[in-house]
Write a protein that holds these residues in place. Structure first.
Motif, PDB file in Angstrom:
ATOM      1  N   CYS A  52       0.862  -1.177   0.000  1.00  0.00           N
ATOM      2  CA  CYS A  52       0.000   0.000   0.000  1.00  0.00           C
ATOM      3  C   CYS A  52       0.906   1.236   0.000  1.00  0.00           C
ATOM      4  N   VAL A  53       0.684   2.140  -0.943  1.00  0.00           N
ATOM      5  CA  VAL A  53       1.510   3.346  -1.052  1.00  0.00           C
ATOM      6  C   VAL A  53       0.718   4.523  -0.490  1.00  0.00           C
ATOM      7  N   HIS A  54       1.314   5.305   0.384  1.00  0.00           N
ATOM      8  CA  HIS A  54       0.547   6.345   1.096  1.00  0.00           C
ATOM      9  C   HIS A  54       1.470   7.452   1.601  1.00  0.00           C
ATOM     10  N   LYS A  55       0.866   8.433   2.217  1.00  0.00           N
ATOM     11  CA  LYS A  55       1.626   9.486   2.912  1.00  0.00           C
ATOM     12  C   LYS A  55       0.959   9.718   4.269  1.00  0.00           C
ATOM     13  N   ALA A  56       0.683   8.586   4.947  1.00  0.00           N
ATOM     14  CA  ALA A  56      -0.092   8.634   6.183  1.00  0.00           C
ATOM     15  C   ALA A  56       0.701   9.218   7.344  1.00  0.00           C
ATOM     16  N   ASN A  57       2.011   9.397   7.157  1.00  0.00           N
ATOM     17  CA  ASN A  57       2.780  10.064   8.213  1.00  0.00           C
ATOM     18  C   ASN A  57       2.436  11.551   8.283  1.00  0.00           C
ATOM     19  N   ILE A  58       1.959  12.107   7.181  1.00  0.00           N
ATOM     20  CA  ILE A  58       1.579  13.523   7.153  1.00  0.00           C
ATOM     21  C   ILE A  58       0.062  13.666   7.099  1.00  0.00           C
ATOM     22  N   MET A  59      -0.565  12.985   6.128  1.00  0.00           N
ATOM     23  CA  MET A  59      -2.029  13.059   6.005  1.00  0.00           C
ATOM     24  C   MET A  59      -2.636  11.905   6.794  1.00  0.00           C
ATOM     25  N   LYS A  60      -2.695  12.109   8.100  1.00  0.00           N
ATOM     26  CA  LYS A  60      -3.018  11.024   9.015  1.00  0.00           C
ATOM     27  C   LYS A  60      -4.481  10.597   8.918  1.00  0.00           C
ATOM     28  N   MET A  61      -5.361  11.526   8.581  1.00  0.00           N
ATOM     29  CA  MET A  61      -6.787  11.175   8.460  1.00  0.00           C
ATOM     30  C   MET A  61      -7.064  10.487   7.123  1.00  0.00           C
ATOM     31  N   THR A  62      -6.719  11.171   6.024  1.00  0.00           N
ATOM     32  CA  THR A  62      -7.086  10.658   4.699  1.00  0.00           C
ATOM     33  C   THR A  62      -6.257   9.435   4.316  1.00  0.00           C
ATOM     34  N   ASP A  63      -4.965   9.611   4.195  1.00  0.00           N
ATOM     35  CA  ASP A  63      -4.120   8.465   3.847  1.00  0.00           C
ATOM     36  C   ASP A  63      -4.092   7.448   4.977  1.00  0.00           C
ATOM     37  N   GLY A  64      -4.296   7.938   6.205  1.00  0.00           N
ATOM     38  CA  GLY A  64      -4.383   7.025   7.351  1.00  0.00           C
ATOM     39  C   GLY A  64      -5.558   6.070   7.194  1.00  0.00           C
ATOM     40  N   LEU A  65      -6.698   6.602   6.733  1.00  0.00           N
ATOM     41  CA  LEU A  65      -7.886   5.766   6.521  1.00  0.00           C
ATOM     42  C   LEU A  65      -7.647   4.752   5.405  1.00  0.00           C
ATOM     43  N   PHE A  66      -7.001   5.204   4.337  1.00  0.00           N
ATOM     44  CA  PHE A  66      -6.698   4.324   3.198  1.00  0.00           C
ATOM     45  C   PHE A  66      -5.816   3.162   3.665  1.00  0.00           C
ATOM     46  N   LEU A  67      -4.795   3.484   4.460  1.00  0.00           N
ATOM     47  CA  LEU A  67      -3.868   2.462   4.961  1.00  0.00           C
ATOM     48  C   LEU A  67      -4.563   1.512   5.934  1.00  0.00           C
ATOM     49  N   GLU A  68      -5.393   2.075   6.796  1.00  0.00           N
ATOM     50  CA  GLU A  68      -6.112   1.234   7.772  1.00  0.00           C
ATOM     51  C   GLU A  68      -7.007   0.224   7.041  1.00  0.00           C
ATOM     52  N   ALA A  69      -7.709   0.699   6.001  1.00  0.00           N
ATOM     53  CA  ALA A  69      -8.583  -0.190   5.220  1.00  0.00           C
ATOM     54  C   ALA A  69      -7.756  -1.283   4.554  1.00  0.00           C
ATOM     55  N   PHE A  70      -6.606  -0.912   3.985  1.00  0.00           N
ATOM     56  CA  PHE A  70      -5.730  -1.880   3.332  1.00  0.00           C
ATOM     57  C   PHE A  70      -5.303  -2.965   4.330  1.00  0.00           C
ATOM     58  N   ARG A  71      -4.918  -2.538   5.528  1.00  0.00           N
ATOM     59  CA  ARG A  71      -4.442  -3.504   6.536  1.00  0.00           C
ATOM     60  C   ARG A  71      -5.555  -4.460   6.961  1.00  0.00           C
ATOM     61  N   GLU A  72      -6.778  -3.931   7.069  1.00  0.00           N
ATOM     62  CA  GLU A  72      -7.918  -4.780   7.417  1.00  0.00           C
ATOM     63  C   GLU A  72      -8.136  -5.849   6.344  1.00  0.00           C
ATOM     64  N   VAL A  73      -8.096  -5.405   5.080  1.00  0.00           N
ATOM     65  CA  VAL A  73      -8.315  -6.340   3.965  1.00  0.00           C
ATOM     66  C   VAL A  73      -7.161  -7.350   3.904  1.00  0.00           C
ATOM     67  N   ALA A  74      -5.952  -6.883   4.131  1.00  0.00           N
ATOM     68  CA  ALA A  74      -4.779  -7.765   4.044  1.00  0.00           C
ATOM     69  C   ALA A  74      -4.875  -8.931   5.026  1.00  0.00           C
ATOM     70  N   LYS A  75      -5.500  -8.681   6.182  1.00  0.00           N
ATOM     71  CA  LYS A  75      -5.641  -9.756   7.192  1.00  0.00           C
ATOM     72  C   LYS A  75      -6.419 -10.946   6.626  1.00  0.00           C
ATOM     73  N   LYS A  76      -7.327 -10.662   5.682  1.00  0.00           N
ATOM     74  CA  LYS A  76      -8.150 -11.739   5.105  1.00  0.00           C
ATOM     75  C   LYS A  76      -7.405 -12.511   4.015  1.00  0.00           C
TER      76      LYS A  76
END
Lengths: 334, 115
Positions: free
Chosen positions: A169-193
């Motif tokens: 997952c490519v992101h900039k969640a270190n800076i955009m913690k809400m937007t890219d943070g949400l994208f990364l969180e969703a990716f991690r949830e899906v990855a668990k499956k």
């Protein structure tokens, strides 16, 4: 397999001559297709007052599949992008772009085989922009949980079906913690499956640097819209440029296959532009339709022509016209 | 040497500014919001994640989230006080997360259209 009815959108500039060459090659691959030609783009705007006439929309909605030539989008002002309009209207949320080394094009790497999965409907492409004062412009970056989950799900499913091993997952969640943070969180949830596929994440600036230094380390990348737009072009550049870069825009109910390059209006009518990107998009389309034998035939024919190096378009170092290149592929397919 | 005192703040050439409408971001689980007549403002479009869902072509696929941008355009010359009155009326029925005034700068709209 039976006949397929496919909407053909030649677009503008060099689009019609490219699409005609592509149609001829596909028609020689053994697959049965009824082509429905429809208008789109700037010429259409002049003629019909809209980039996307109702008749075109109805054809795509009916056939649920289309192949599209390039269209032009003005920079800064003017009309909206026909591409983005189509993606949004038909909810084509997954933009899939393979970047694989082409044999004839000499590149400094031995292996590149990267698949990018770009979220195609959200991010700063939501078209929510305002001049909030006479000196300040603002663009809303919209990232949603359902939108992020479905692109991640799509990427894992595609990867699994095509024998891929690793997704980042490519992101900039270190800076955009809400937007890219949400994208990364969703990716991690899906990855668990999907524990059978290796997953990880990487910050977009580091990813850009790593792609240029050592592209062979990457397999599949999932990205929000803007990073996906930029890095998929970077990947295309690594393997030989946009002339060989196909793309697919896929939704749950409809798919549109298109090259990612522009309409090159200054070359319109000269029949010298490389049709490979649209042709490879056609190959992706045939595979999507389950027409694997036809897809394989075209791909092998094209690779043979490229390997022989006698009938190449100008961008690949040759002097062949669009039609001569297409004819050579048709001949090589026999 | 360049110093802070020698750097002038860049100024953009000024244009006349006219209030012409307001974008309101409404949260609802009831699907596309439909609006009563609000006098000075009339609904022009509703979008979900920037994609127009009303009026025109609508697919359920486009209603991904419970957050809608609703564009209201002025039906006559309006002031900030008209926006205040409008928002009070709107708040009686709808939950909203943000509102953005729409201005024209000279002859140009200072806001994007929906896809």
């Amino acid at each position: 397999m039976g006949k397929h009815v496919i909407t053909m959108l030649p677009g503008e500039g060099t689009g019609p001559e490219i699409c005609e060459a592509v149609r001829r090659v596909i028609d020689h691959s053994g697959v049965e297709i009824v082509w429905e030609y429809e208008d789109i783009g700037l010429d259409c705007l002049k003629e019909h007052g809209t980039l996307l006439p109702e008749k075109t929309i109805k054809s795509i909605a009916k056939n649920k599949i289309a192949i599209k030539g390039p269209t032009t989008t003005p920079i800064g002002t003017g009309h909206k992008s026909a591409n983005v309009t189509l993606r949004k209207m038909f909810d084509l949320y997954a933009n899939v772009r393979p970047a694989k080394l082409i044999p004839v094009l000499k590149r400094p790497w031995d292996k590149i085989d990267i698949l990018t999965f770009r979220e195609n409907t959200e991010d700063s492409y939501a078209a929510i922009e305002h001049m909030v004062s006479d000196e300040v412009a603002q663009c809303l970056k919209v990232i949603t949980w359902p939108g992020s989950v479905r692109i991640a799900e799509f990427a894992f499913k595609w990867a699994k079906a095509n024998g891929r091993k690793k997704i980042y997952c490519v992101h900039k969640a270190n800076i955009m913690k809400m937007t890219d943070g949400l994208f990364l969180e969703a990716f991690r949830e899906v990855a668990k499956k999907h524990p059978d596929i290796e997953s990880g994440d990487i910050i977009v600036d580091n990813c850009s640097m790593q792609l240029v230094r050592n592209p062979a380390q990457f397999d599949c990348l999932v990205l929000p819209n803007l990073y996906g737009d930029i890095l998929s072009d970077l990947c295309a550049g690594l393997v030989g440029g946009l002339g060989f870069a196909p793309g697919a825009n896929i939704g749950d109910n409809c798919s549109i296959f298109e090259a990612v390059h522009g309409s090159a209006p200054k070359y319109a009518g000269m029949k010298k532009v490389n049709p490979s990107a649209v042709l490879l998009s056609g190959v992706m389309m045939l595979r999507w339709l389950g027409e694997n034998a036809a897809a394989e035939k075209i791909e092998k024919g094209m690779n043979k022509v490229l390997a022989e190096g006698k009938t190449l378009t100008y961008d690949a170092g040759g002097t062949a016209s669009t039609d001569e290149y297409a004819d050579a592929i048709i001949k090589a397919m026999k | 040497m360049l110093t802070k005192s020698t750097v002038n703040r860049a100024k953009r050439p000024a244009k006349p500014i006219t209030l012409v409408g307001v974008d309101v971001y409404i949260i609802t689980e009831e699907g596309i919001p439909m609006f009563d007549d609000y006098g000075a403002f009339k609904i022009e479009f509703v979008s979900n994640r920037g994609t127009k869902v009303w009026p025109g072509y609508v697919s359920d696929d486009l209603m991904m989230v419970n957050w809608y941008r609703c564009r209201f355009m002025a039906t006559r010359p309006v002031t900030d006080a008209d926006v205040d009155t409008f928002m009070v009326s709107l708040s009686k029925k709808w939950k909203w997360s943000a509102a953005q005034k729409l201005w024209n700068y000279g002859d140009e709209a200072g806001f994007s259209k929906a896809y």
